[in-house]
Design a protein around this motif. Structure first.
Motif, PDB file in Angstrom:
ATOM      1  N   ILE A   1       9.296   1.176   1.321  1.00 40.90           N
ATOM      2  CA  ILE A   1      10.063   1.476   0.117  1.00 40.90           C
ATOM      3  C   ILE A   1       9.800   2.930  -0.272  1.00 40.90           C
ATOM      4  CG2 ILE A   1      10.443   0.877  -2.310  1.00 40.90           C
ATOM      5  CD1 ILE A   1       9.727  -1.994  -1.508  1.00 40.90           C
ATOM      6  N   HIS A   2      10.854   3.716  -0.270  1.00 41.49           N
ATOM      7  CA  HIS A   2      10.724   5.151  -0.517  1.00 41.49           C
ATOM      8  C   HIS A   2      11.424   5.480  -1.834  1.00 41.49           C
ATOM      9  CE1 HIS A   2      10.308   9.373   0.523  1.00 41.49           C
ATOM     10  NE2 HIS A   2      11.560   9.551   0.135  1.00 41.49           N
ATOM     11  N   THR A   3      10.713   6.112  -2.740  1.00 37.58           N
ATOM     12  CA  THR A   3      11.307   6.459  -4.030  1.00 37.58           C
ATOM     13  C   THR A   3      11.377   7.973  -4.168  1.00 37.58           C
ATOM     14  OG1 THR A   3      10.158   4.542  -4.916  1.00 37.58           O
ATOM     15  CG2 THR A   3      11.118   6.026  -6.537  1.00 37.58           C
ATOM     16  N   ASN A   4      12.582   8.460  -4.477  1.00 42.95           N
ATOM     17  CA  ASN A   4      12.725   9.874  -4.829  1.00 42.95           C
ATOM     18  C   ASN A   4      12.766   9.934  -6.350  1.00 42.95           C
ATOM     19  OD1 ASN A   4      13.418  12.472  -5.292  1.00 42.95           O
ATOM     20  ND2 ASN A   4      15.314  12.444  -4.091  1.00 42.95           N
TER      21      ASN A   4
ATOM     22  N   GLU B   1       0.827  -1.213   0.000  1.00 44.82           N
ATOM     23  CA  GLU B   1       0.000   0.000   0.000  1.00 44.82           C
ATOM     24  C   GLU B   1       0.855   1.253   0.000  1.00 44.82           C
ATOM     25  OE1 GLU B   1      -2.027   0.727   3.863  1.00 44.82           O
ATOM     26  OE2 GLU B   1      -1.144  -1.165   4.486  1.00 44.82           O
ATOM     27  N   LYS B   2       0.310   2.301  -0.665  1.00 44.66           N
ATOM     28  CA  LYS B   2       0.985   3.602  -0.674  1.00 44.66           C
ATOM     29  C   LYS B   2       0.624   4.325   0.601  1.00 44.66           C
ATOM     30  CE  LYS B   2       1.841   5.017  -5.298  1.00 44.66           C
ATOM     31  NZ  LYS B   2       1.303   5.484  -6.506  1.00 44.66           N
ATOM     32  N   ILE B   3       1.579   5.058   1.169  1.00 45.07           N
ATOM     33  CA  ILE B   3       1.199   5.871   2.324  1.00 45.07           C
ATOM     34  C   ILE B   3       1.364   7.345   1.986  1.00 45.07           C
ATOM     35  CG2 ILE B   3       1.503   4.195   4.172  1.00 45.07           C
ATOM     36  CD1 ILE B   3       4.278   5.187   4.631  1.00 45.07           C
ATOM     37  N   LYS B   4       0.499   8.149   2.599  1.00 48.22           N
ATOM     38  CA  LYS B   4       0.548   9.584   2.326  1.00 48.22           C
ATOM     39  C   LYS B   4       1.730  10.186   3.067  1.00 48.22           C
ATOM     40  CE  LYS B   4      -4.212  10.379   1.229  1.00 48.22           C
ATOM     41  NZ  LYS B   4      -5.513  10.347   1.873  1.00 48.22           N
ATOM     42  N   ILE B   5       2.538  10.995   2.363  1.00 51.45           N
ATOM     43  CA  ILE B   5       3.706  11.575   3.029  1.00 51.45           C
ATOM     44  C   ILE B   5       3.679  13.110   2.985  1.00 51.45           C
ATOM     45  CG2 ILE B   5       5.259   9.585   2.864  1.00 51.45           C
ATOM     46  CD1 ILE B   5       6.391  10.730   0.303  1.00 51.45           C
TER      47      ILE B   5
ATOM     48  N   GLU C   1       7.684   9.230  -3.128  1.00 51.48           N
ATOM     49  CA  GLU C   1       6.589   8.268  -2.970  1.00 51.48           C
ATOM     50  C   GLU C   1       7.014   7.229  -1.941  1.00 51.48           C
ATOM     51  OE1 GLU C   1       4.695   6.438  -6.657  1.00 51.48           O
ATOM     52  OE2 GLU C   1       6.037   4.868  -5.885  1.00 51.48           O
ATOM     53  N   SER C   2       6.087   6.855  -1.057  1.00 52.38           N
ATOM     54  CA  SER C   2       6.399   5.817  -0.070  1.00 52.38           C
ATOM     55  C   SER C   2       5.379   4.701  -0.151  1.00 52.38           C
ATOM     56  CB  SER C   2       6.387   6.406   1.336  1.00 52.38           C
ATOM     57  OG  SER C   2       7.640   6.953   1.641  1.00 52.38           O
ATOM     58  N   GLU C   3       5.890   3.490  -0.069  1.00 53.43           N
ATOM     59  CA  GLU C   3       5.003   2.322  -0.071  1.00 53.43           C
ATOM     60  C   GLU C   3       5.413   1.407   1.073  1.00 53.43           C
ATOM     61  OE1 GLU C   3       4.443   0.895  -4.518  1.00 53.43           O
ATOM     62  OE2 GLU C   3       6.385   1.800  -4.078  1.00 53.43           O
TER      63      GLU C   3
END
Ligand code: NDP
Length: 526
Positions: free
Chosen positions: A467-470, A117-121, A130-132
């Motif tokens: 998992i954090h994507t820049n 799931e995606k989490i709101k950051i 983006e964080s999942e």
């Protein structure tokens, strides 16, 4: 390090005995470190393959298990009935039947609950990030379980562990090794690959070896005293634990109840499984207006219970207790009531390992039978007058497993429920929720840590990977990286005000500054 009693005279075999008849049921190895380590290493090896299966594939194995249990439900219940000395009816409804629904729930829902799931950051999201969250299994789960529900407790945890992609090693109670071995046989019968479930029979030392074996998490169900010992051992290797421990569960009865139904429930809640249920009703508080009527009716009904054991599944209502030790504990509580001037209205006598269901009045919170977990067929009944007093009495315990509130006024019941420091509060019911797999099970205070069952119990079986994507990470460097400069310092202050100043004017001027400086700042590099 000195380990607990690896004494030479440790018996090589455990003898399983029917406590109701004294008949020997079987002998099982009292395993030591070597056997435990071997079992754990088989489970570790198997986990690599098991974790690669899809949820559907794991669900297919659990479905096969479920079907086998359904088709053989009476034989399985008979093993439990003999090892525990209770009726087959009791074993069937409480220990085997609930597992079928539990299997269905996790077959159908594990994938949904554990989906990525995606989490709101917040503002970070606007900056191209983006964080999942994804969940992944621990590896090998060590399960140490008690004798009172030797099938449903460990099997529930095994199913949840397996569905989440772990493998499991079970150490059943030394009083119920045959049930533990039966669980393993069922998995063997359905052809599940070696190592997915291992069972190590033995005593407390075997359990300790499992805690020390390098398993990735321990699910312990048992007494608060043993739970504390296990936590201490697990702390040495920082092995995480879930603890499902003792209880002293109150039943609060208001004056508007249907007396007939509520006394039936009180009798069942207090004496079911010979009172050897962590969620047994162990203290009853009745509104003073109906106190005498409630007590008289409960005594009348309790006298009708049939105490004994036979192969006919429903000939007796109350079986034996599991052991001499358990008998002594219950006797101690009965004697303490008599010594301190409480009244035994019915029961109180014992015969071999059978104890008559016993009702006490004229007791208070200074009595052992009201403060300590009895784990036997006893029911202390006390009076209360106001709602606040009932809440205070119920909360006056070091345990917090389940509580129940009985009234026709559901608004009042819910109001009270929210003030009870218990992990489960039932309104107009008791005992039941461990058998409702959709709901979380656990305890507050000395009744436990963590949860089994429900979504929460499944989440205990997995670790969280963030998992954090820049998304801009290959396009620009970050303004807080080296070298530190005056411009970067001022940029940081402007960012602070943009995000956190309550003044719109200050926000705007900070935004302008940031827009102006960002290009320059991001070019400053080592
Ligand atoms: P115990 O705490 O005596 O034993 C539980 C398990 O722990 C057994 O398998 C036992 O082995 C093992 N064990 C004992 N010592 C150690 C050790 N040092 N290291 C590792 N393992 C060890 O509990 P009981 O079996 O007597 O069960 C009754 C208790 O369980 C009650 O307090 C009850 O409230 C609680 N319980 C809690 C539930 C819950 O969900 N909250 C549900 C059911 C019961 P062995 O049998 O060989 O001693």
């Amino acid at each position: 390090m000195v380990l607990r009693t690896e004494i030479t005279e440790r018996p090589p075999l455990l003898r399983s005995i029917n406590p109701a008849t004294g008949e020997k049921i079987g002998e099982f190895p009292n395993m030591g470190k070597k056997e435990v380590d071997e079992a754990v290493s088989r489970a570790k090896e198997a986990q690599k393959f098991w974790a690669e299966l899809s949820f559907e594939e794991r669900g297919e194995w659990i479905y096969k298990f479920k079907e086998f249990v359904r088709k053989n439900i009476e034989d399985i219940a008979e093993v439990i009935s003999q090892e525990k000395g209770v009726s087959r009816m009791e074993a069937l409804i409480s220990d085997v039947f609930p597992i079928l629904d539990l299997a269905d729930f996790y077959i159908k829902n594990t994938q949904k609950i554990l989906r990525r799931e995606k989490i709101k950051i917040g503002v970070w999201g606007l900056l191209g990030r983006e964080s999942e969250i994804e969940y992944f299994p621990y590896g090998v789960i060590g399960i140490i379980s008690p004798w009172n529900f030797p099938f449903s407790i460990p099997v529930g945890q095994i199913i949840i562990a397996l569905m989440a992609g772990n493998t499991a090693v079970l150490k059943p109670s030394e009083f119920t090794p045959k049930t533990g071995v039966t669980v393993k046989k069922i998995f063997d019968e359905i052809g599940i690959p070696k190592g997915i479930l291992e069972v190590v029979t033995g005593d407390g030392y075997t359990g300790e070896m499992l805690v020390r074996s390098g398993v990735d998490k321990i699910f312990f169900t048992g007494s608060t005293t043993t739970g504390a010992k296990i936590m201490k051992t697990a702390a040495e290797s920082l092995t995480p634990v879930v603890m499902e421990l003792g209880g002293k569960d109150p039943m609060i009865v208001f004056d508007d109840v249907d007396l007939d139904i509520t006394t039936d429930a009180a009798v069942f809640g207090s004496f079911f499984n010979t009172g050897q249920v962590c969620a047994s009703v162990e203290r009853i508080y009745v509104h003073k207006k109906i106190f005498n009527d409630f007590v008289n009716l409960m005594v009348e009904k309790t006298k009708k219970l049939r105490v004994g054991y036979s192969k006919t599944p429903y000939e007796y209502d109350i079986g034996s207790v599991i052991s001499e030790k358990q008998l002594e504990k219950v006797k101690e509580h009965i004697e303490n009531v008599i010594e301190k001037g409480g009244k035994v209205l019915t029961g109180g006598r014992t015969n071999k390992l059978f104890i008559e269901p016993t009702i006490f009045v004229d007791v208070d919170h200074s009595f052992k039978a009201v403060r300590e977990e009895t784990f036997g067929p006893t029911a202390p009944i006390m009076k209360f007058e106001t709602e606040d007093e009932a809440i205070e009495l119920a909360n006056d315990s070091e345990y917090g497993l389940t509580a129940s509130v009985w009234t026709k006024d559901l608004t009042k019941a819910k109001r009270i429920a929210s003030k009870l420091n218990f992990a489960t509060v039932m309104i107009n019911d008791n005992l039941i929720t461990h058998a409702i797999p959709q709901t979380p099970w656990g305890g507050t205070k000395k009744s436990g840590i963590g949860r089994t069952h429900g979504k929460e119990g499944l989440l205990e079986m997995v670790q969280i990977r963030h998992i954090h994507t820049n998304k801009m990470g290959q396009k620009m460097r970050q303004p807080w990286w080296y070298p530190f400069t005056k411009e970067k310092y001022e940029f940081s202050l402007a960012l602070t005000n943009l995000l956190h100043s309550p003044s719109l004017k200050e926000k705007m001027s900070s935004l302008i500054k940031i827009a102006k400086e960002i290009g320059k700042v991001s070019k400053q590099k080592l």
